[in-house]
Design an enzyme around this catalytic site. Structure first.
Site, PDB file in Angstrom:
ATOM      1  NE  ARG A 103      67.008  92.138 -13.148  1.00 38.14           N
ATOM      2  CZ  ARG A 103      67.170  91.629 -14.372  1.00 38.14           C
ATOM      3  NH1 ARG A 103      67.621  90.396 -14.487  1.00 38.14           N
ATOM      4  NH2 ARG A 103      66.894  92.332 -15.455  1.00 38.14           N
ATOM      5  CE1 TYR A 104      67.769  95.012 -11.445  1.00 37.01           C
ATOM      6  CE2 TYR A 104      66.206  94.592  -9.671  1.00 37.01           C
ATOM      7  CZ  TYR A 104      66.472  94.729 -11.020  1.00 37.01           C
ATOM      8  OH  TYR A 104      65.471  94.570 -11.929  1.00 37.01           O
ATOM      9  NE  ARG A 168      61.419  72.279  15.358  1.00 35.91           N
ATOM     10  CZ  ARG A 168      61.329  72.032  14.047  1.00 35.91           C
ATOM     11  NH1 ARG A 168      61.632  72.990  13.195  1.00 35.91           N
ATOM     12  NH2 ARG A 168      60.969  70.853  13.601  1.00 35.91           N
ATOM     13  CG  HIS A 169      66.144  79.412  20.948  1.00 35.57           C
ATOM     14  ND1 HIS A 169      67.240  80.251  20.858  1.00 35.57           N
ATOM     15  CD2 HIS A 169      65.226  80.067  21.723  1.00 35.57           C
ATOM     16  CE1 HIS A 169      67.002  81.349  21.550  1.00 35.57           C
ATOM     17  NE2 HIS A 169      65.790  81.270  22.088  1.00 35.57           N
ATOM     18  CG  ASP A 170      67.526  82.274  16.046  1.00 27.11           C
ATOM     19  OD1 ASP A 170      67.184  82.297  17.248  1.00 27.11           O
ATOM     20  OD2 ASP A 170      67.420  83.283  15.305  1.00 27.11           O
ATOM     21  CB  THR A 194      68.161  87.659  26.915  1.00 26.55           C
ATOM     22  OG1 THR A 194      66.988  87.025  26.418  1.00 26.55           O
ATOM     23  CG2 THR A 194      68.229  89.086  26.376  1.00 26.55           C
ATOM     24  CB  SER A 195      67.657  85.349  22.211  1.00 29.24           C
ATOM     25  OG  SER A 195      67.622  84.035  22.695  1.00 29.24           O
ATOM     26  CG  HIS A 242      50.298 123.628 -12.399  1.00 25.39           C
ATOM     27  ND1 HIS A 242      49.664 123.243 -11.242  1.00 25.39           N
ATOM     28  CD2 HIS A 242      50.631 124.940 -12.238  1.00 25.39           C
ATOM     29  CE1 HIS A 242      49.594 124.275 -10.416  1.00 25.39           C
ATOM     30  NE2 HIS A 242      50.182 125.313 -10.989  1.00 25.39           N
ATOM     31  CB  SER A 372      60.915  98.181 -27.344  1.00 27.22           C
ATOM     32  OG  SER A 372      59.777  97.415 -27.705  1.00 27.22           O
TER      33      SER A 372
END
Length: 569
Positions: A103-104, A168-170, A194-195, A242, A372
């Protein structure tokens, strides 16, 4: 050449290039789907191991305008899009869509955290590793390197995803996917690594290049605030402490307060762009044991490999020591820099929201914009509210990264992984949105001098009384008697304003009091608002000349690459 064919209903977004298929969910094609029924993109620039613009897989002729990709050779027909959409029902959207991405945020930042960017960077890292190992004497051939480079952007995601279900390992699944395309290079892909070699180093690359995207947006916003500050440096306005009326300042001086916060944030961001370390080549627990074995115990070659891969990937230096991962404190520092930006923009947007309530300043409001669904007259501060909303999120993620670092055990635990897949990209996407919306607000901000003067006139009589007393004393008056007279007149004028809703008539009361006869003819001149702003105009000029302009001048080449965005929503 790239070709993106965009349809609706049962027709999926499709894209193909000389490098192969591009994933339909890629943000650049999600953008194309929403923009045009047909988009033609030129062939990407030649392979680079690293870039400073982050868009390795996008065409060199694509220009980014405030986050919206505009191809100079393409023309888009909005009527054709509307016709197609009106003729065919929309395909049901049954999965959660992340508004940060869908969306953004900008196309550029979306791409930086896209699967295409991530996995092509993994391959660039494998190429850099193999090149460094070859240069240091390992038996890796030019043919193997050339084969890898040929397929760096041709990400066979379907193969990798199927392999991941099996393994099971990307990382291993993508090693096999790359090897499927590069059979000659397969034996040396990921050699000694290593990964976290690909995972952590890619995260650092994405963070660095993400900060470079934010850097350009910050420069744009600071230049817009500079313009606002100088334009309104002499325009008196009520100060507020304030949220009660206080001594006058100027509209331009107030803008410099926002600008100064962002300047501090920019300097912090620049520090991390310049000094973000690279994980480099460290091995499974950070000891580089596997590489020491590859190089037959030659420590200097291992050190050289670490430095060479760091250089090939565009970083100045590798981090000194690691466990399996680089310390997650780095994530905390980087996201703290983003949090600082969010804090500054939240404060600025809140000030503008309060000033909009007073009708002194307004954010842009488009001709057909609806404030609105029920109250048709409303002009809500929608953009500034969005800034505040997303800023709170970015600020909150800093706490998350602190906990991630604190909960890492010894050389590494995996409980950081799923968390970082969310926290890192979303922080960058949200900050990208914050800066783009803020630039849009300041670029189109409306200042209403007559409303500001009306509010000054309501409060200035009380603020001017000390000057009136001093002037009367100089003419021979008794300070204590004058003070008491002012007090009595002030109490009565205040009562009439509060109890009966009448205008503040304090100055008229003072003029009619004989004790002030000696200065009554000078009182109107004393009421000129510019007499009450002190050095505010000069402070604006000094601050911009001494602190802001040098930064903008040093980075004017970056400012040419971006301009204020037109927001989609």
């Amino acid at each position: 050449m790239w070709r993106a064919c965009v349809g609706s209903g049962s027709n999926a977004v499709m894209a193909r290039s000389t490098f192969g298929a591009i994933r339909p969910r890629s943000p650049m094609f999600q953008w194309a789907y929403a923009t045009s029924p047909t988009l033609t993109l030129t062939r990407p620039a030649p392979l680079l191991l690293h870039t400073t613009t982050t868009m390795q897989a996008l065409p060199a002729s694509t220009m980014f305008v405030g986050g919206v990709g505009q191809h100079q050779a393409s023309s888009f027909s909005s009527s054709a899009v509307q016709h197609t959409q009106s003729q065919q029902p929309s395909k049901p959207r049954v999965k959660f869509e992340n508004p940060l991405s869908d969306r953004y945020s900008s196309v550029e930042m979306n791409y930086n955290w896209s699967p295409q960017k991530k996995f092509s960077t993994w391959r660039r890292l494998w190429i850099a590793l193999a090149q460094g190992e070859q240069e240091l004497g390992l038996p890796i051939t030019d043919e193997q390197l050339a084969e890898m480079k040929t397929h760096v952007d041709n990400i066979n995601l379907e193969f990798a995803e199927a392999k991941e279900k099996e393994l099971r390992h990307d990382v291993m699944s993508h090693i096999h996917a790359f090897g499927e395309l590069c059979p000659k290079a397969m034996p040396i892909i990921h050699l000694g690594a290593t990964s976290c070699y690909v995972g952590d180093n890619t995260d650092l690359i994405q963070m660095k290049e993400g900060m470079q995207i934010l850097q350009k947006q910050m420069l744009l916003l600071m230049s817009l605030l500079r313009k606002m500050a100088l334009e309104h440096k002499d325009l008196p306005t009520l100060g507020f402490t304030h949220f009660q009326a206080a001594q006058l300042t100027t509209v331009g001086k107030r803008a410099t307060l926002w600008l100064q916060d962002l300047l501090f944030d920019y300097e912090n961001l620049q520090h991390w762009i310049d000094n973000l370390p690279f994980r480099g080549v460290k091995g499974t627990t950070g000891t580089q044991a596997s590489f020491l074995s590859l190089f037959d115990g030659d420590h200097e070659k291992v050190r050289s490999l670490d430095r060479r891969v760091t250089e090939l990937m565009g970083f100045k230096k590798p981090i000194g020591v690691t466990g399996q991962t680089y310390t997650r404190k780095v994530d905390y520092y980087v996201l703290s820099a983003l949090s600082g930006i969010a804090q500054s923009l939240h404060k600025m947007a809140t000030d503008i929201r309060l000033l909009m309530h007073l009708k002194e300043i307004e954010e842009p409001f488009e001709k057909k914009q609806v404030g609105s669904s029920a109250m048709a007259y409303k002009r809500n501060p929608m953009r500034c509210e969005r800034i505040c909303s997303l800023a709170r999120y970015v600020i909150s993620v800093t706490d998350n990264t602190a906990h991630t670092h604190a909960n890492q055990w010894f050389e590494r635990t995996l409980d950081d992984s799923a968390n970082r897949r969310i926290s890192l990209p979303e922080s960058f996407l949200a900050t990208d949105i914050l800066l783009r919306v803020a630039a849009n607000v300041i670029d189109g901000i409306q200042v209403w001098p007559y409303v500001i003067r009306k509010h000054i006139n309501e409060e200035l009589p009380f603020m001017a009384t000390e000057n009136i007393i001093m002037a009367a004393v100089k003419e021979g008056g008794n300070r204590q008697d004058l003070h008491e007279a002012i007090r009595e007149h002030s109490m009565e004028a205040g009562r009439l304003v509060k109890q009966e809703g009448k205008s503040n008539d304090l100055i008229e009361r003072i003029k009619k009091d004989k004790i002030f006869n000696s200065v009554s003819g000078d009182i109107d001149a004393m009421m000129e608002p510019s007499n009450f702003v002190g050095r505010a105009p000069q402070q604006v000029v000094d601050f911009i000349r001494e602190e802001v302009d040098p930064v903008l001048e040093r980075n004017k080449h970056l400012m040419k690459q971006v301009k204020a965005a037109d927001l989609n929503v």
